[in-house]
Design a protein around this motif. Structure first.
Motif, PDB file in Angstrom:
ATOM      1  N   ILE A  61     159.443  40.628  30.632  1.00 24.69           N
ATOM      2  CA  ILE A  61     158.249  41.397  30.270  1.00 24.69           C
ATOM      3  C   ILE A  61     157.269  41.460  31.441  1.00 24.69           C
ATOM      4  CG2 ILE A  61     156.138  41.333  28.864  1.00 24.69           C
ATOM      5  CD1 ILE A  61     158.416  42.423  27.283  1.00 24.69           C
ATOM      6  N   LYS A  62     156.981  40.305  32.045  1.00 20.12           N
ATOM      7  CA  LYS A  62     155.980  40.264  33.108  1.00 20.12           C
ATOM      8  C   LYS A  62     156.501  40.874  34.409  1.00 20.12           C
ATOM      9  CE  LYS A  62     153.147  36.725  33.207  1.00 20.12           C
ATOM     10  NZ  LYS A  62     152.590  35.343  33.220  1.00 20.12           N
ATOM     11  N   THR A  63     157.819  40.906  34.588  1.00 20.68           N
ATOM     12  CA  THR A  63     158.395  41.586  35.746  1.00 20.68           C
ATOM     13  C   THR A  63     158.285  43.096  35.590  1.00 20.68           C
ATOM     14  OG1 THR A  63     159.950  39.773  36.138  1.00 20.68           O
ATOM     15  CG2 THR A  63     160.492  41.913  37.113  1.00 20.68           C
ATOM     16  N   ALA A  64     158.541  43.583  34.382  1.00 19.34           N
ATOM     17  CA  ALA A  64     158.523  45.028  34.129  1.00 19.34           C
ATOM     18  C   ALA A  64     157.105  45.573  34.022  1.00 19.34           C
ATOM     19  CB  ALA A  64     159.304  45.341  32.858  1.00 19.34           C
ATOM     20  N   LEU A  65     156.253  44.875  33.276  1.00 17.56           N
ATOM     21  CA  LEU A  65     154.877  45.328  33.046  1.00 17.56           C
ATOM     22  C   LEU A  65     153.944  44.515  33.940  1.00 17.56           C
ATOM     23  CD1 LEU A  65     154.930  45.627  29.145  1.00 17.56           C
ATOM     24  CD2 LEU A  65     155.019  47.499  30.796  1.00 17.56           C
ATOM     25  N   THR A  66     153.680  45.031  35.122  1.00 12.62           N
ATOM     26  CA  THR A  66     152.837  44.300  36.062  1.00 12.62           C
ATOM     27  C   THR A  66     151.367  44.422  35.664  1.00 12.62           C
ATOM     28  OG1 THR A  66     152.669  46.205  37.555  1.00 12.62           O
ATOM     29  CG2 THR A  66     154.507  44.691  37.909  1.00 12.62           C
ATOM     30  N   SER A  67     150.544  43.519  36.202  1.00 16.86           N
ATOM     31  CA  SER A  67     149.117  43.458  35.844  1.00 16.86           C
ATOM     32  C   SER A  67     148.953  43.382  34.328  1.00 16.86           C
ATOM     33  CB  SER A  67     148.357  44.666  36.408  1.00 16.86           C
ATOM     34  OG  SER A  67     148.470  44.728  37.810  1.00 16.86           O
ATOM     35  N   LEU A  68     149.774  42.548  33.704  1.00 14.43           N
ATOM     36  CA  LEU A  68     149.843  42.480  32.243  1.00 14.43           C
ATOM     37  C   LEU A  68     148.535  41.984  31.633  1.00 14.43           C
ATOM     38  CD1 LEU A  68     151.967  42.758  29.876  1.00 14.43           C
ATOM     39  CD2 LEU A  68     152.196  40.264  30.042  1.00 14.43           C
ATOM     40  N   GLN A  69     148.124  42.638  30.563  1.00 12.46           N
ATOM     41  CA  GLN A  69     146.994  42.149  29.769  1.00 12.46           C
ATOM     42  C   GLN A  69     147.316  42.294  28.291  1.00 12.46           C
ATOM     43  OE1 GLN A  69     143.692  45.564  29.119  1.00 12.46           O
ATOM     44  NE2 GLN A  69     143.755  44.801  31.244  1.00 12.46           N
ATOM     45  N   ARG A  70     146.747  41.396  27.515  1.00 11.26           N
ATOM     46  CA  ARG A  70     146.920  41.430  26.062  1.00 11.26           C
ATOM     47  C   ARG A  70     145.689  42.077  25.440  1.00 11.26           C
ATOM     48  NH1 ARG A  70     149.895  38.240  22.277  1.00 11.26           N
ATOM     49  NH2 ARG A  70     150.724  37.025  24.022  1.00 11.26           N
ATOM     50  N   ARG A  71     145.917  43.096  24.633  1.00 11.57           N
ATOM     51  CA  ARG A  71     144.832  43.802  23.949  1.00 11.57           C
ATOM     52  C   ARG A  71     144.973  43.513  22.455  1.00 11.57           C
ATOM     53  NH1 ARG A  71     142.399  47.441  27.303  1.00 11.57           N
ATOM     54  NH2 ARG A  71     141.601  48.633  25.531  1.00 11.57           N
ATOM     55  N   THR A  72     144.191  42.566  21.984  1.00 16.04           N
ATOM     56  CA  THR A  72     144.327  42.063  20.620  1.00 16.04           C
ATOM     57  C   THR A  72     143.398  42.810  19.670  1.00 16.04           C
ATOM     58  OG1 THR A  72     144.896  39.877  21.479  1.00 16.04           O
ATOM     59  CG2 THR A  72     144.234  40.009  19.172  1.00 16.04           C
ATOM     60  N   ALA A  87     151.445  24.340   6.136  1.00 15.93           N
ATOM     61  CA  ALA A  87     151.155  24.252   7.567  1.00 15.93           C
ATOM     62  C   ALA A  87     150.276  25.414   8.019  1.00 15.93           C
ATOM     63  CB  ALA A  87     152.455  24.240   8.361  1.00 15.93           C
ATOM     64  N   ILE A  88     149.517  25.176   9.078  1.00 11.99           N
ATOM     65  CA  ILE A  88     148.609  26.190   9.609  1.00 11.99           C
ATOM     66  C   ILE A  88     149.350  27.072  10.608  1.00 11.99           C
ATOM     67  CG2 ILE A  88     146.531  26.584  10.991  1.00 11.99           C
ATOM     68  CD1 ILE A  88     145.425  23.973   9.807  1.00 11.99           C
ATOM     69  N   TRP A  89     149.214  28.370  10.411  1.00 11.49           N
ATOM     70  CA  TRP A  89     149.756  29.362  11.328  1.00 11.49           C
ATOM     71  C   TRP A  89     148.607  30.226  11.843  1.00 11.49           C
ATOM     72  CZ3 TRP A  89     155.166  30.694  12.186  1.00 11.49           C
ATOM     73  CH2 TRP A  89     156.071  29.861  11.524  1.00 11.49           C
ATOM     74  N   VAL A  90     148.752  30.698  13.057  1.00 12.19           N
ATOM     75  CA  VAL A  90     147.799  31.630  13.659  1.00 12.19           C
ATOM     76  C   VAL A  90     148.540  32.930  13.936  1.00 12.19           C
ATOM     77  CG1 VAL A  90     146.214  32.069  15.576  1.00 12.19           C
ATOM     78  CG2 VAL A  90     146.525  29.729  14.718  1.00 12.19           C
ATOM     79  N   ALA A  91     147.957  34.052  13.525  1.00 14.17           N
ATOM     80  CA  ALA A  91     148.620  35.350  13.663  1.00 14.17           C
ATOM     81  C   ALA A  91     147.776  36.293  14.504  1.00 14.17           C
ATOM     82  CB  ALA A  91     148.868  35.965  12.290  1.00 14.17           C
ATOM     83  N   SER A  92     148.450  37.223  15.163  1.00 10.31           N
ATOM     84  CA  SER A  92     147.739  38.237  15.941  1.00 10.31           C
ATOM     85  C   SER A  92     148.556  39.518  15.980  1.00 10.31           C
ATOM     86  CB  SER A  92     147.465  37.753  17.370  1.00 10.31           C
ATOM     87  OG  SER A  92     148.662  37.735  18.130  1.00 10.31           O
ATOM     88  N   MET A  93     147.872  40.601  16.297  1.00  7.77           N
ATOM     89  CA  MET A  93     148.524  41.900  16.410  1.00  7.77           C
ATOM     90  C   MET A  93     147.766  42.731  17.436  1.00  7.77           C
ATOM     91  SD  MET A  93     148.336  45.364  15.453  1.00  7.77           S
ATOM     92  CE  MET A  93     147.043  45.366  14.225  1.00  7.77           C
ATOM     93  N   GLY A  94     148.495  43.502  18.223  1.00 11.23           N
ATOM     94  CA  GLY A  94     147.868  44.367  19.215  1.00 11.23           C
ATOM     95  C   GLY A  94     148.914  44.929  20.155  1.00 11.23           C
ATOM     96  N   HIS A  95     148.584  44.967  21.442  1.00 14.56           N
ATOM     97  CA  HIS A  95     149.502  45.498  22.450  1.00 14.56           C
ATOM     98  C   HIS A  95     149.515  44.604  23.686  1.00 14.56           C
ATOM     99  CE1 HIS A  95     148.583  49.149  20.096  1.00 14.56           C
ATOM    100  NE2 HIS A  95     149.752  49.605  20.514  1.00 14.56           N
ATOM    101  N   LEU A  96     150.673  44.515  24.312  1.00 16.37           N
ATOM    102  CA  LEU A  96     150.765  44.043  25.683  1.00 16.37           C
ATOM    103  C   LEU A  96     150.748  45.288  26.561  1.00 16.37           C
ATOM    104  CD1 LEU A  96     153.559  41.306  25.420  1.00 16.37           C
ATOM    105  CD2 LEU A  96     151.081  40.959  25.509  1.00 16.37           C
ATOM    106  N   MET A  97     149.785  45.361  27.466  1.00 17.56           N
ATOM    107  CA  MET A  97     149.636  46.547  28.303  1.00 17.56           C
ATOM    108  C   MET A  97     149.797  46.173  29.767  1.00 17.56           C
ATOM    109  SD  MET A  97     146.390  49.117  28.878  1.00 17.56           S
ATOM    110  CE  MET A  97     145.856  48.265  30.371  1.00 17.56           C
ATOM    111  N   GLY A  98     150.510  47.001  30.494  1.00 20.98           N
ATOM    112  CA  GLY A  98     150.662  46.791  31.924  1.00 20.98           C
ATOM    113  C   GLY A  98     151.110  48.068  32.593  1.00 20.98           C
ATOM    114  N   LEU A  99     151.350  47.985  33.874  1.00 17.84           N
ATOM    115  CA  LEU A  99     151.925  49.103  34.615  1.00 17.84           C
ATOM    116  C   LEU A  99     153.441  48.962  34.548  1.00 17.84           C
ATOM    117  CD1 LEU A  99     149.528  49.054  37.696  1.00 17.84           C
ATOM    118  CD2 LEU A  99     149.504  50.670  35.778  1.00 17.84           C
ATOM    119  N   PHE A 100     154.098  49.955  33.982  1.00 15.20           N
ATOM    120  CA  PHE A 100     155.544  49.878  33.765  1.00 15.20           C
ATOM    121  C   PHE A 100     156.241  50.177  35.094  1.00 15.20           C
ATOM    122  CE2 PHE A 100     159.030  51.213  30.478  1.00 15.20           C
ATOM    123  CZ  PHE A 100     159.842  50.203  30.963  1.00 15.20           C
ATOM    124  N   ASP A 101     156.371  49.125  35.922  1.00 17.10           N
ATOM    125  CA  ASP A 101     156.816  49.293  37.305  1.00 17.10           C
ATOM    126  C   ASP A 101     158.278  48.943  37.551  1.00 17.10           C
ATOM    127  OD1 ASP A 101     154.409  50.248  38.235  1.00 17.10           O
ATOM    128  OD2 ASP A 101     153.664  48.295  38.905  1.00 17.10           O
TER     129      ASP A 101
END
Length: 330
Positions: A61-72, A87-101
């Protein structure tokens, strides 16, 4: 009852470290238990241990999408009501955004912004992440690269926003009563869903637990749809006609906090593919569905639903590797 601040902070720090320049394997080892159980979508699947996850998911993922940022867009925590230990779980949803290089699992790069839809659940115990579910909408990224693995979809294709209320980042714990109300609404919907044998007309069934102007943010290949009638027409109706003998719903985790909640399964349910769907002919085979759902409650009914379905895994069970076929065609 004690809140979820420590678990939330662990996951937030984990996210920040993964988005930074630090080696992914080092980050995983610091935040995750050595026996981490990790569940992801096709082509990754089930992995064990931080090192395997770093090598087979985060490094590509980090090789393909450079300058990666998480947009939650959504972040909450809660106790798992499907397990005795709560048990306690933590959930999130959004996008991983980067330059598809660089290529990602054969998908060609665009050198433009790439947005990968992601939904995640993290089980936190004794200061470590012991289980992680990372469901990602890879076909959505494929479409951005001009490599659509599917035919025309019944819903709309778009980069999906967070909730209309813009209040889903629950970094501070929400009132317990609100989470209980959301869980009640989700449970009512799941109960009505059952095995599709409630005995009511579809729209009447949906209106029992959904607002009339509900929004269903579906996965790429199916698409998003708006209002009860259009949801029934553009997804729920065709889906139920295509799959029969549905099993009961089985979730590994179901939880809620504030006006938001969700669940996931591995699988959520199984059904027999007895009618054409998404342009694919019926096979009569029983298939499993790996799904994450996130919900927003308004009043006593559900108003928005973000859903991730591993459609590449679905069709692989039918003997069709759509990822491999699409990247080979180019």
């Amino acid at each position: 009852m004690p809140g979820f601040q420590s678990e939330k902070q662990i996951v937030r720090d984990y996210y920040a470290a993964l988005s930074g320049a630090e080696d992914s394997a080092t980050v995983m080892a610091r935040f995750c238990h050595p026996d981490l159980i990790w569940r992801g979508y096709h082509p990754v699947g089930l992995l064990t241990g931080p090192e395997a996850v770093a090598a087979q998911f985060w490094t590509p993922i980090k090789t393909a999408l450079t300058s990666l940022q998480r947009r939650t867009d959504l972040f909450f925590a809660g106790r798992n009501h499907m397990a005795e230990d709560g048990a306690i779980w933590v959930a999130s949803m959004g996008h991983l955004m980067g330059l598809f290089d660089q290529p990602l699992w054969g998908i060609r790069p665009t050198r433009k912004i790439g947005m990968l839809r992601v939904g995640a659940f993290h089980k936190v115990e004794d200061g470590k992440i012991t289980e992680e579910v990372m469901y990602f909408d890879l076909p959505h990224l494929m479409m951005q690269a001009g490599q659509n693995p599917f035919g025309p979809q019944t819903g709309a294709h778009l980069v999906q926003p967070g909730p209309i209320t813009h209040d889903a980042l629950l970094y501070h714990d929400a009132p317990e009563a609100e989470g209980a109300a959301t869980l009640h609404a989700i449970n009512a919907m799941v109960g009505d869903l059952g095995d599709w044998n409630l005995g009511l007309p579809l729209e009447e069934e949906l209106r029992r637990t959904w607002h009339e102007d509900m929004i269903w943010w579906g996965p790429a290949g199916i698409g998003a749809t708006y209002t009860v009638p259009r949801y029934a027409e553009q997804h729920s109706g065709p889906f139920r006609k295509s799959f029969t003998n549905r099993s009961k719903t089985g979730h590994l985790c179901r939880m809620a906090e504030g006006h938001f909640g969700g669940f996931f399964g591995w699988p959520n349910f199984t059904a027999e593919f007895t009618g054409g769907f998404m342009g694919m002919p019926a096979t009569g085979k029983r298939v499993e569905f790996r799904v994450i759902d996130f919900y927003r409650r308004e009043g006593d009914k559900l108003a928005e639903n973000w859903i991730f379905i591993d459609l590449l895994h679905l069709w692989a069970q039918q003997g069709v590797d759509l990822l491999d076929r699409t990247v080979r065609i180019g």
